[in-house]
Design a protein around this motif. Structure first.
Motif: not given
Length: 188
Positions: A31-59
């Motif tokens: 679960r995340g938020k996308l901030i576009a100027g003054s617009l704040i929208l709920p967004c979906a991300l990968g099932r494992s959240g966010v990573t700085r070490a992305k690998r194929e299939g890690d979600g």
């Protein structure tokens, strides 16, 4: 595949940066938020959240500043300032890390591992191709990282950023050519 078309001149101004933030309030990692100027929208991300070490299939959704290169749209979808082209029923995206076509668009039929872009669930009616692992490509570092339509309940993606259809429709006309998604920004 045809090259994305250029937008009409009157659509060239708009938002140049979209911030994508993880939720830290006990929400699931996708679960995340996308901030576009003054617009704040709920967004979906990968099932494992966010990573700085992305690998194929890690979600996981890769962190960083990713440029939105172009959109692939089902016929009849709204125009925007970002270059776009129509999705065809035989459009695919290669996710086979052993292939020379890894993280590239393909046409059916193929024996390569792939993701179908013309989907029955309509989640890919609007697909923004992000510049993650495009040039240069690194095998097994992740493929098919898109900005697309989410499920109505904002269920997790396989590593993409996704908005509900009504929110995507609100956002598209506001985007500027060259817009970037800054993923993993703090949000309170």
């Amino acid at each position: 595949m045809s090259r994305p078309s250029s937008p009409p001149p009157r659509l060239r101004r708009g938002l140049g940066l979209l911030r994508v933030a993880r939720r830290f309030d006990g929400a699931p990692p996708h679960r995340g938020k996308l901030i576009a100027g003054s617009l704040i929208l709920p967004c979906a991300l990968g099932r494992s959240g966010v990573t700085r070490a992305k690998r194929e299939g890690d979600g996981a959704t890769p962190a960083g500043r990713l440029r939105l290169l172009y959109f692939m749209l089902r016929p009849g979808r709204a125009a925007c300032a970002i270059p776009s082209r129509s999705i065809r029923p035989d459009d695919l995206w290669c996710d086979d890390p052993e292939s020379f076509s890894y993280n590239r668009p393909l046409r059916a039929p193929t024996k390569l591992g792939h993701e179908r872009l013309w989907r029955g669930d309509r989640l890919y009616d609007v697909v923004g191709v992000l510049d993650y692992n495009i040039r240069p490509r690194a095998l097994r570092r992740g493929s098919a990282i898109f900005f697309h339509i989410a499920t109505p309940d904002l269920g997790p993606t396989a590593g993409c950023v996704a908005l509900r259809a009504r929110d995507m429709a609100r956002l598209l006309p506001r985007l500027a050519r060259g817009v970037r998604l800054a993923i993993d920004q703090p949000f309170e």
